[in-house]
Design an enzyme around this catalytic site. Structure first.
Site, mmCIF file in Angstrom:
data_model
loop_
_atom_site.group_PDB
_atom_site.id
_atom_site.type_symbol
_atom_site.label_atom_id
_atom_site.label_comp_id
_atom_site.label_asym_id
_atom_site.label_seq_id
_atom_site.Cartn_x
_atom_site.Cartn_y
_atom_site.Cartn_z
ATOM 1 N N LYS A 130 5.050 2.691 -3.258
ATOM 2 C CA LYS A 130 6.071 2.737 -2.217
ATOM 3 C C LYS A 130 7.087 3.812 -2.569
ATOM 4 C CE LYS A 130 9.491 1.723 -3.870
ATOM 5 N NZ LYS A 130 10.280 2.282 -5.017
ATOM 6 N N TYR A 214 13.037 -2.353 -0.488
ATOM 7 C CA TYR A 214 12.761 -3.751 -0.855
ATOM 8 C C TYR A 214 13.495 -4.712 0.086
ATOM 9 C CZ TYR A 214 10.466 -2.316 -5.169
ATOM 10 O OH TYR A 214 9.602 -1.767 -6.080
#
Ligand code: NDP
Length: 366
Positions: A130, A214
């Site tokens: 990510k 996140y």
């Protein structure tokens, strides 16, 4: 007694369905899927590579690095023969190495798309860190390349293989504290000067791309919904020399189709790691929520707050993540965090940046 391939694959699928990724495969693995790790930086060498030791279906078979000394050091440490060590210049030769089934891209963000696409073109499955890439267009090109090659593409959303986060998802979506009304999610850490994360051409953006993602990803997995609108505020101090090309603090409010609202924090100048799912009868609290280890959960329901402590997990989240792609390859199933998951985050990220720049609410369209 020997099991047929069909039974073995069925067993793996059943194990996943019943216990979720991270649980031991029901009948053991048919064979181990070989990974090449690309980019021997901090996350690769401190978290991912050591965790192959706890895998049942995945194994480390090759290394790719621009630093010959690292290839020597980690090659020796992990018993990777010289024939299985590559530079970026000869990366495409992985095509000729049948031991490499999958490639794990752990490079700076702006390099994710190029190496994921080259890996797919070399006939390999891809695990990519990510943020998936630095734009929606790049994410779409990665998905297209993997599809064309007939290979899997998975994004390194490790929290989906961590037992407290998995429990939080179950509790939130099943209405354990009543239907969810609001989510708060905060992630941040103080960024040190001089790192590639602060250089937009390398990172694609600031705290949001790196750590705020996140908060965004948690809001999406806790609701199981896609946000339809975002309002964002960028409060970066542009006199701080760290933030000449990327943002520091960006706060964003996501609106979901069911009416749930998520208030999210992303920061490169303060420490945060937590979320709270607030329902009509209480809340689920996770702090810290997404560290490498040491998650902590408490639940307040009907006026009583109590910690929720789970027995030690059989596998780390890293091993669970690595094994999941391997199991998907063997069973020909789709990873729970396929490329489309990274694309959905990137769509929201682009809308968050646009909302902050234009100082208005922005619709997020699939
Ligand atoms: P590092 O800077 O520690 O490592 C990146 C590595 O990429 C370098 O060591 C280098 O390896 C290679 N590289 C190739 N070209 C360059 C370049 N031009 N500049 C810098 N490095 C280069 O970063 P991290 O390991 O912290 O992060 C890598 C990726 O992993 C990022 O996308 C990040 O978002 C993600 N990440 C994910 C985490 C998670 O929890 N899921 C946690 C931390 C990071 P070499 O010398 O071998 O070529």
């Amino acid at each position: 007694m020997a099991h047929s391939r069909r039974e073995l694959i069925g067993g793996i699928g059943l194990g996943l369905a019943l216990a979720g990724a991270g649980a031991p495969a029901a009948f053991g693995a048919t064979r181990r899927i070989g990974y090449a790790v690309v980019g021997l930086g901090s996350y690769a060498t401190r978290q991912i590579m050591p965790n192959f030791a706890g895998c049942e279906t995945a194994r480390l078979v090759a290394l790719v690095s621009g630093t010959p000394a690292k290839l020597d050091q980690y090659g020796a440490q992990y018993n990777i023969p010289k024939t299985h060590r590559y530079s970026y210049a000869d990366f495409d030769r992985i095509r000729d190495n049948p031991d490499i089934d999958a490639v794990y891209i752990i490079l700076p963000n702006s390099m994710h798309a190029e190496y994921s696409i080259r890996a797919a073109q070399a006939g390999k499955h891809v695990m990519c860190e990510k943020p998936m890439a630095v734009s929606v267009a790049e994410c779409q090109a990665m998905i297209a390349a993997s599809r064309k090659a007939g290979k899997k593409l998975m994004i390194g959303y490790r929290s989906r293989f961590e037992q407290y986060n998995r429990l939080a998802i179950d509790l939130a979506r099943s209405g354990h504290v009543g239907p969810t009304r609001l989510i708060t999610a905060e992630h941040g850490f103080p960024a040190q000067p001089g790192i590639w994360r602060l250089d937009r051409p390398m990172s694609g953006g600031g705290s949001l791309m790196d750590i705020g993602i996140y908060s965004l990803n948690a809001a999406r997995y806790l609701t199981g919904e896609e946000p339809v609108e975002v309002s964002a505020v960028d409060s970066t101090d542009r006199n701080d020399p760290r933030f000449k090309t990327v943002e520091d603090r960006i706060t964003f409010m996501l609106r979901f189709p069911s009416g749930i609202v998520a208030n999210c924090v992303s920061s490169y100048s303060s420490s945060h790691n937590g979320y709270r799912v607030i329902g009509t009868q209480g809340y689920i609290d996770m702090e810290p929520a997404t560290p490498y280890q040491g998650q902590s959960m408490s639940i307040r329901k009907d006026g009583v707050t109590a910690p929720r402590v789970l027995p030690a997990a059989p596998k780390t989240q890293f091993a669970g993540q690595l094994d999941h792609l391997a199991e998907c390859i063997l069973a020909d199933t789709t990873p729970i965090v396929a490329g489309e998951e990274g694309l959905a985050d990137m769509r929201a990220i682009e809308a968050i940046y646009r909302s902050a720049a234009e100082r208005r609410a922005v619709a997020i369209r699939a």
